[in-house]
Write a protein that holds these residues in place. Structure first.
Motif, PDB file in Angstrom:
ATOM      1  N   LEU A  35       0.856  -1.180   0.000  1.00  0.00           N
ATOM      2  CA  LEU A  35       0.000   0.000   0.000  1.00  0.00           C
ATOM      3  C   LEU A  35       0.894   1.231   0.000  1.00  0.00           C
ATOM      4  O   LEU A  35       1.737   1.392   0.896  1.00  0.00           O
ATOM      5  N   VAL A  36       0.716   2.102  -0.996  1.00  0.00           N
ATOM      6  CA  VAL A  36       1.513   3.320  -1.083  1.00  0.00           C
ATOM      7  C   VAL A  36       0.596   4.512  -1.322  1.00  0.00           C
ATOM      8  O   VAL A  36      -0.540   4.365  -1.766  1.00  0.00           O
ATOM      9  N   GLY A  37       1.134   5.681  -1.038  1.00  0.00           N
ATOM     10  CA  GLY A  37       0.393   6.916  -1.257  1.00  0.00           C
ATOM     11  C   GLY A  37       1.022   8.023  -0.447  1.00  0.00           C
ATOM     12  O   GLY A  37       1.824   7.767   0.456  1.00  0.00           O
ATOM     13  N   ARG A 208       1.446  -7.115  -6.252  1.00  0.00           N
ATOM     14  CA  ARG A 208       0.602  -6.008  -6.713  1.00  0.00           C
ATOM     15  C   ARG A 208       0.768  -4.836  -5.752  1.00  0.00           C
ATOM     16  O   ARG A 208       1.037  -5.020  -4.564  1.00  0.00           O
ATOM     17  N   VAL A 209       0.592  -3.631  -6.292  1.00  0.00           N
ATOM     18  CA  VAL A 209       0.707  -2.406  -5.514  1.00  0.00           C
ATOM     19  C   VAL A 209      -0.637  -1.686  -5.558  1.00  0.00           C
ATOM     20  O   VAL A 209      -1.260  -1.579  -6.622  1.00  0.00           O
ATOM     21  N   VAL A 210      -1.066  -1.199  -4.397  1.00  0.00           N
ATOM     22  CA  VAL A 210      -2.296  -0.407  -4.286  1.00  0.00           C
ATOM     23  C   VAL A 210      -1.888   1.041  -4.046  1.00  0.00           C
ATOM     24  O   VAL A 210      -1.216   1.340  -3.058  1.00  0.00           O
ATOM     25  N   VAL A 211      -2.270   1.930  -4.957  1.00  0.00           N
ATOM     26  CA  VAL A 211      -1.963   3.352  -4.824  1.00  0.00           C
ATOM     27  C   VAL A 211      -3.195   4.069  -4.284  1.00  0.00           C
ATOM     28  O   VAL A 211      -4.272   3.981  -4.883  1.00  0.00           O
ATOM     29  N   LEU A 212      -3.027   4.753  -3.152  1.00  0.00           N
ATOM     30  CA  LEU A 212      -4.140   5.452  -2.515  1.00  0.00           C
ATOM     31  C   LEU A 212      -3.908   6.958  -2.503  1.00  0.00           C
ATOM     32  O   LEU A 212      -2.774   7.420  -2.475  1.00  0.00           O
ATOM     33  N   ASP A 213      -5.003   7.694  -2.498  1.00  0.00           N
ATOM     34  CA  ASP A 213      -4.957   9.140  -2.273  1.00  0.00           C
ATOM     35  C   ASP A 213      -6.334   9.570  -1.789  1.00  0.00           C
ATOM     36  O   ASP A 213      -7.355   9.121  -2.320  1.00  0.00           O
ATOM     37  N   GLY A 214      -6.362  10.406  -0.773  1.00  0.00           N
ATOM     38  CA  GLY A 214      -7.625  10.901  -0.258  1.00  0.00           C
ATOM     39  C   GLY A 214      -8.554   9.819   0.237  1.00  0.00           C
ATOM     40  O   GLY A 214      -9.785   9.967   0.192  1.00  0.00           O
ATOM     41  N   GLY A 215      -8.003   8.705   0.725  1.00  0.00           N
ATOM     42  CA  GLY A 215      -8.831   7.614   1.227  1.00  0.00           C
ATOM     43  C   GLY A 215      -9.446   6.748   0.154  1.00  0.00           C
ATOM     44  O   GLY A 215     -10.248   5.859   0.450  1.00  0.00           O
ATOM     45  N   ARG A 216      -9.072   6.961  -1.101  1.00  0.00           N
ATOM     46  CA  ARG A 216      -9.598   6.179  -2.223  1.00  0.00           C
ATOM     47  C   ARG A 216      -8.471   5.446  -2.935  1.00  0.00           C
ATOM     48  O   ARG A 216      -7.344   5.933  -2.999  1.00  0.00           O
TER      49      ARG A 216
END
Length: 367
Positions: A35-37, A208-216
């Motif tokens: 999880l990144v962001g 796999r990588v999950v890119v988050l921003d603003g809780g989404r």
């Protein structure tokens, strides 16, 4: 089969602040997901929601076939069968290494003989054989983090959750533990969810990588997909330091909003048209001397050496381009030519589209 599933998860804090919005995510058995962001993007909030330290306002959290949170009730963290390692390893100084590692088994009332056997096995697994009687104060930082990992693994958890678990370590120790961690998790077929602020670490470790921003969630994909086919300008900027230029694409190609930069249609990766943002990855810009044929002339403003490619910033026609230069590195003040080999174009979103990422997140690179 999915080891961890989040469906329609929203989380709001008591003051009304949204921590997570519309999270749908499946983590498969044996998969390593990072999880990144940017700061405040929701990555730690998401991890703590899986762990049970936070409860979703709406939506479902499943571990295997078991629903552990549904917006009205939540299974406590200690009943979820998960292992967790934090940035600060939290090793108890009054307990030996072996007793630190054995703590989850003590809580579960596992017989003493079985505890000793299991502790010895897991210490061997993490590269600390025969250290069960050692005082934690005599260990290095890397060894203490291995103890924390052993404690998380000793009860054979459903999944391993890592919250910036390597970030407090110095290089090259962090790099070595990163390699050991990936080897270990693959060998044990462990399901791992790893929060990190280090983009290179996420891309190197994760399936796999999950890119988050603003809780989404902005995008989920393999490292190759995220680098080669970012879904948005934000993902291109955050993960790959893409150069972003607002402008318009027509039949003749892209023109920046100020008219200073033009890119031929044949250099664009798709056939979209209209107003939007052009994203050019540093690796897709060729930097040559002014004697060479090129498209745009500029001045080198910054030039930092890199082992694989130097990080060079060139100012040209009112814009600054970050470039990855292999071979001879230009020096500050050099006049050079830039050739854009490939560019990505993202049309301006409509009202029906997913909300755009925050301006603060889009504005700067984070290496």
């Amino acid at each position: 089969m999915s080891a961890i599933t989040l469906t329609g998860v929203d989380l709001r804090y008591p003051d009304g602040t949204a921590g997570l919005s519309g999270i749908d995510l499946d983590v498969r058995d044996g998969e390593f997901v990072a999880l990144v962001g940017p700061s405040g993007s929701g990555k730690t909030t998401l991890l703590r929601t899986v762990a049970g330290f936070l409860a979703p306002t709406v939506g479902l959290v499943r571990l295997g076939d078991e629903v552990v949170a549904d917006g009205t009730r939540a299974v406590p963290p200690d009943k979820r069968g998960l292992g967790m390692v934090f940035q600060q390893h939290a090793i108890w100084p009054h307990r030996s290494v072996g007793r630190n590692v054995a703590y989850p088994l003590e809580v579960a009332k596992v017989p003493r003989a079985r505890r000793a056997e299991r502790v010895a096995d897991v210490l061997d697994l993490v590269g600390l054989p025969g250290l069960a009687k050692r005082d934690p104060a005599t260990l290095s930082g890397g060894q203490r983090q291995r103890v924390a990992l052993a404690r998380a693994l000793v009860a054979q958890p459903r999944a391993l959750l890592l919250d910036e678990a390597l970030s407090a370590l110095d290089e090259p120790l962090r790099d070595r533990l990163r390699l050991e961690l990936r080897t270990l998790t693959r060998a044990q077929n462990l399901t791992v969810v790893h929060v990190t602020h280090d983009r290179a670490e996420a891309l190197a470790l994760a399936d796999r990588v999950v890119v988050l921003d603003g809780g989404r969630i902005q995008q989920v994909g393999t490292p190759e997909e995220l680098v080669q086919r970012p879904r948005s300008a934000f993902v291109a900027k955050f993960l790959s330091d893409a150069n972003l230029l607002p402008g318009t694409v027509s039949d003749h190609g892209f023109s920046s909003a100020d008219g200073g930069v033009h890119v031929g249609r044949d250099r664009l990766a798709d056939m979209s048209s209209g107003t939007g943002i052009l994203a050019v990855l540093p690796s897709d810009i060729e930097v040559t001397s002014t004697d060479s044929a090129g498209t745009t002339q500029g001045i080198v403003m910054s030039s930092l050496f890199g082992r694989e490619a130097s990080d060079v910033v060139v100012s040209c026609r009112g814009a600054e381009f970050r470039c990855a230069v292999r071979g001879t590195r230009p020096v500050v003040g050099d006049r050079v030519r830039l050739t854009i080999r490939r560019a990505l174009f993202y049309p301006a979103p409509t009202k029906a589209d997913v909300p755009a990422p925050s301006a603060a997140a889009l504005a700067g690179s984070r290496r």
